[in-house]
Design a protein around this motif. Structure first.
Motif, PDB file in Angstrom:
ATOM      1  N   VAL A 182      -2.865   0.382   7.225  1.00 44.97           N
ATOM      2  CA  VAL A 182      -1.850   1.309   6.737  1.00 44.97           C
ATOM      3  C   VAL A 182      -2.550   2.532   6.142  1.00 44.97           C
ATOM      4  CG1 VAL A 182       0.081   1.666   5.157  1.00 44.97           C
ATOM      5  CG2 VAL A 182      -0.238  -0.570   6.259  1.00 44.97           C
ATOM      6  N   PHE A 183      -2.239   3.714   6.687  1.00 48.04           N
ATOM      7  CA  PHE A 183      -2.788   4.956   6.164  1.00 48.04           C
ATOM      8  C   PHE A 183      -1.706   5.636   5.334  1.00 48.04           C
ATOM      9  CE2 PHE A 183      -5.118   4.040  10.013  1.00 48.04           C
ATOM     10  CZ  PHE A 183      -6.435   4.296   9.662  1.00 48.04           C
ATOM     11  N   ASN A 184      -1.983   5.806   4.041  1.00 49.59           N
ATOM     12  CA  ASN A 184      -1.036   6.455   3.135  1.00 49.59           C
ATOM     13  C   ASN A 184      -1.509   7.884   2.901  1.00 49.59           C
ATOM     14  OD1 ASN A 184       0.537   7.333   0.901  1.00 49.59           O
ATOM     15  ND2 ASN A 184       0.873   5.210   0.307  1.00 49.59           N
ATOM     16  N   PHE A 185      -0.703   8.861   3.344  1.00 49.53           N
ATOM     17  CA  PHE A 185      -1.097  10.261   3.264  1.00 49.53           C
ATOM     18  C   PHE A 185      -0.711  10.914   1.931  1.00 49.53           C
ATOM     19  CE2 PHE A 185      -0.954   9.260   7.714  1.00 49.53           C
ATOM     20  CZ  PHE A 185      -1.985   9.991   8.271  1.00 49.53           C
ATOM     21  N   THR A 186       0.117  10.252   1.149  1.00 45.05           N
ATOM     22  CA  THR A 186       0.659  10.910  -0.054  1.00 45.05           C
ATOM     23  C   THR A 186       0.567  10.040  -1.297  1.00 45.05           C
ATOM     24  OG1 THR A 186       2.865  10.137   0.609  1.00 45.05           O
ATOM     25  CG2 THR A 186       2.258  12.363   1.242  1.00 45.05           C
ATOM     26  N   GLU A 187      -0.271   9.023  -1.300  1.00 47.45           N
ATOM     27  CA  GLU A 187      -0.327   8.106  -2.441  1.00 47.45           C
ATOM     28  C   GLU A 187      -0.757   8.829  -3.708  1.00 47.45           C
ATOM     29  OE1 GLU A 187      -2.469   3.944  -3.843  1.00 47.45           O
ATOM     30  OE2 GLU A 187      -2.626   4.640  -1.777  1.00 47.45           O
ATOM     31  N   ASP A 188      -1.815   9.670  -3.609  1.00 46.52           N
ATOM     32  CA  ASP A 188      -2.270  10.384  -4.798  1.00 46.52           C
ATOM     33  C   ASP A 188      -1.720  11.800  -4.863  1.00 46.52           C
ATOM     34  OD1 ASP A 188      -3.660  11.594  -2.793  1.00 46.52           O
ATOM     35  OD2 ASP A 188      -5.632  11.435  -3.742  1.00 46.52           O
ATOM     36  N   GLY A 189      -0.896  12.184  -3.892  1.00 46.18           N
ATOM     37  CA  GLY A 189      -0.256  13.500  -3.930  1.00 46.18           C
ATOM     38  C   GLY A 189      -1.067  14.621  -3.322  1.00 46.18           C
ATOM     39  N   PHE A 190      -2.245  14.322  -2.753  1.00 46.84           N
ATOM     40  CA  PHE A 190      -3.088  15.373  -2.185  1.00 46.84           C
ATOM     41  C   PHE A 190      -3.467  15.025  -0.753  1.00 46.84           C
ATOM     42  CE2 PHE A 190      -4.071  15.113  -6.759  1.00 46.84           C
ATOM     43  CZ  PHE A 190      -3.588  16.353  -7.144  1.00 46.84           C
ATOM     44  N   PHE A 191      -3.598  16.082   0.054  1.00 46.35           N
ATOM     45  CA  PHE A 191      -3.977  15.870   1.453  1.00 46.35           C
ATOM     46  C   PHE A 191      -4.825  17.038   1.929  1.00 46.35           C
ATOM     47  CE2 PHE A 191      -3.337  15.984   6.057  1.00 46.35           C
ATOM     48  CZ  PHE A 191      -3.679  14.679   6.370  1.00 46.35           C
TER      49      PHE A 191
ATOM     50  N   VAL B  46       8.442   6.310   4.419  1.00 43.85           N
ATOM     51  CA  VAL B  46       9.041   5.022   4.061  1.00 43.85           C
ATOM     52  C   VAL B  46      10.411   5.269   3.421  1.00 43.85           C
ATOM     53  CG1 VAL B  46       8.781   2.921   2.703  1.00 43.85           C
ATOM     54  CG2 VAL B  46       6.761   4.022   3.696  1.00 43.85           C
ATOM     55  N   LYS B  47      11.444   4.694   4.005  1.00 44.02           N
ATOM     56  CA  LYS B  47      12.797   4.881   3.491  1.00 44.02           C
ATOM     57  C   LYS B  47      13.357   3.631   2.817  1.00 44.02           C
ATOM     58  CE  LYS B  47      14.260   8.208   3.720  1.00 44.02           C
ATOM     59  NZ  LYS B  47      13.957   9.378   2.858  1.00 44.02           N
ATOM     60  N   ALA B  48      12.883   2.462   3.230  1.00 39.90           N
ATOM     61  CA  ALA B  48      13.371   1.220   2.617  1.00 39.90           C
ATOM     62  C   ALA B  48      12.446   0.086   3.024  1.00 39.90           C
ATOM     63  CB  ALA B  48      14.808   0.913   3.053  1.00 39.90           C
ATOM     64  N   MET B  49      12.493  -0.983   2.239  1.00 37.39           N
ATOM     65  CA  MET B  49      11.758  -2.184   2.603  1.00 37.39           C
ATOM     66  C   MET B  49      12.544  -3.405   2.177  1.00 37.39           C
ATOM     67  SD  MET B  49       7.781  -3.244   1.978  1.00 37.39           S
ATOM     68  CE  MET B  49       8.081  -4.230   0.527  1.00 37.39           C
TER      69      MET B  49
ATOM     70  N   ASP C 283       3.757  -7.303  10.577  1.00 40.69           N
ATOM     71  CA  ASP C 283       2.903  -6.266  11.169  1.00 40.69           C
ATOM     72  C   ASP C 283       2.314  -5.367  10.086  1.00 40.69           C
ATOM     73  OD1 ASP C 283       3.433  -7.244  13.650  1.00 40.69           O
ATOM     74  OD2 ASP C 283       4.875  -5.701  14.224  1.00 40.69           O
ATOM     75  N   VAL C 284       3.099  -5.095   9.051  1.00 47.51           N
ATOM     76  CA  VAL C 284       2.597  -4.269   7.946  1.00 47.51           C
ATOM     77  C   VAL C 284       1.436  -4.966   7.249  1.00 47.51           C
ATOM     78  CG1 VAL C 284       3.199  -3.124   5.783  1.00 47.51           C
ATOM     79  CG2 VAL C 284       4.885  -3.247   7.633  1.00 47.51           C
ATOM     80  N   ILE C 285       1.529  -6.300   7.122  1.00 45.71           N
ATOM     81  CA  ILE C 285       0.459  -7.070   6.490  1.00 45.71           C
ATOM     82  C   ILE C 285      -0.801  -7.064   7.341  1.00 45.71           C
ATOM     83  CG2 ILE C 285      -0.258  -9.407   5.852  1.00 45.71           C
ATOM     84  CD1 ILE C 285       1.494  -8.291   3.773  1.00 45.71           C
ATOM     85  N   ARG C 286      -0.641  -7.189   8.668  1.00 47.58           N
ATOM     86  CA  ARG C 286      -1.797  -7.349   9.549  1.00 47.58           C
ATOM     87  C   ARG C 286      -2.462  -6.029   9.929  1.00 47.58           C
ATOM     88  NH1 ARG C 286       1.469 -11.418  12.238  1.00 47.58           N
ATOM     89  NH2 ARG C 286       2.139  -9.813  13.699  1.00 47.58           N
TER      90      ARG C 286
ATOM     91  N   PRO D 251       0.798  -1.231   0.000  1.00 44.56           N
ATOM     92  CA  PRO D 251       0.000   0.000   0.000  1.00 44.56           C
ATOM     93  C   PRO D 251       0.828   1.278   0.000  1.00 44.56           C
ATOM     94  CG  PRO D 251       0.117  -0.891   2.218  1.00 44.56           C
ATOM     95  CD  PRO D 251       0.889  -1.843   1.328  1.00 44.56           C
ATOM     96  N   PHE D 252       2.102   1.202  -0.331  1.00 47.62           N
ATOM     97  CA  PHE D 252       2.933   2.401  -0.336  1.00 47.62           C
ATOM     98  C   PHE D 252       4.140   2.195  -1.226  1.00 47.62           C
ATOM     99  CE2 PHE D 252       3.886  -0.124   3.502  1.00 47.62           C
ATOM    100  CZ  PHE D 252       5.156  -0.537   3.195  1.00 47.62           C
TER     101      PHE D 252
END
Length: 281
Positions: free
Chosen positions: A170-179, A140-143, A164-167, A124-125
């Motif tokens: 996850v709130f993504n604040f910048t996925e579409d570039g608007f907030f 997010v800096k690395a995975m 934990d990320v799977i379970r 999701p990110f």
């Protein structure tokens, strides 16, 4: 008698080893060349995948997988050339058994590894997105296969297990570039609400970084008749590629400018006043 048999057995083993030295040297040469070729193929695959995908995480995963498979094939082929087919079969069997044993012994490690593979293909990110995972908020800096690395806005680096990320949500604040941001303004009861709303809205619209397209229009509304003020809630959208700069700092600038414009037009912003009474006994 026993000594002679032992010496004879040793001599036969030594002669067999000497006979196989050319094959063993050939196998070593194959592994060395195979490793060199694997590195070249990895570089070629990395450049090819980068040209078709902008996802660095997916690129690294595919390149590592290609290199691992190629080296494994080369080693199996080299063992066969050296006449060590039994060892090659034994290694594959041992690897399978070890995987089962380690799977039970290190359940959490295996779970995080599998979760990392899942996230590599469907997550999701992306890198540098601002997200909230559980109670942790940052960029997010690395995975890697076992963990996701976040850097919070106060400078902390957090490693979150991929399971934990799977379970967790996850709130993504910048996925579409608007907030969308918001803040509250309190005006005195004797002031005109519509005039205050117009001043606030004009202030927001004049900000150089506030969005004003049909899908992201700023708006204000009367939120509450509080004890000492009429509370007006302000909503506006920003381009939030960098959450901290494009959202939090812009919000601060708008609050400052709204206060200045309201006071300059005679609209008061009363403080929360408490009246204390002393009664004589």
């Amino acid at each position: 008698m026993e000594t002679n048999k032992l010496l004879q057995s040793f001599q036969e083993s030594w002669n067999s080893f000497i006979d196989r030295v050319p094959e063993i040297l050939m196998a070593i040469l194959i592994i060395a060349i195979g490793t060199f070729v694997a590195n070249k193929i990895s570089d070629l695959a990395r450049n090819t995948i980068r040209g078709k995908s902008r996802d660095p995480l997916m690129t690294n995963f595919l390149v590592k997988a290609i290199k691992l498979v190629f080296i494994t094939v080369v080693i199996m082929f080299a063992l066969r050339i050296a006449g060590l087919d039994g060892i090659a079969t034994g290694l594959l069997t041992a690897a399978g058994a070890s995987a089962v044993i380690l799977g039970f012994a290190f359940k959490d490690v295996g779970e995080n590894f599998i979760s990392g593979i899942i996230l590599s293909f469907n997550r999701p990110f992306n890198l540098d997105d601002t997200v909230s995972i559980g109670d942790i908020f940052g960029k997010v800096k690395a995975m890697e296969f076992r963990y996701t690395k976040l850097k919070t806005f106060d400078g902390k680096v957090v490693y979150i297990p991929n399971s934990d990320v799977i379970r967790k949500s996850v709130f993504n604040f910048t996925e579409d570039g608007f907030f969308r941001m918001e803040f509250m303004v309190g005006i005195a009861y004797e002031n005109d609400i519509d005039s205050a709303k117009n001043i606030i809205l004009e202030t927001i619209e004049k900000h150089r970084l506030a969005l004003r397209d049909p899908d992201h229009e700023p708006f204000v509304l009367t939120d509450e008749l509080a004890t000492n003020a009429v509370n007006i809630k302000v909503f506006f959208w920003v381009d939030a590629e960098d959450y901290r700069r494009d959202a939090l700092m812009i919000r601060s600038e708008m609050i400052d400018q709204v206060k200045i414009n309201l006071l300059s037009t005679g609209i008061s912003m009363p403080a929360n006043i408490q009246e204390l009474k002393w009664y004589k006994e």
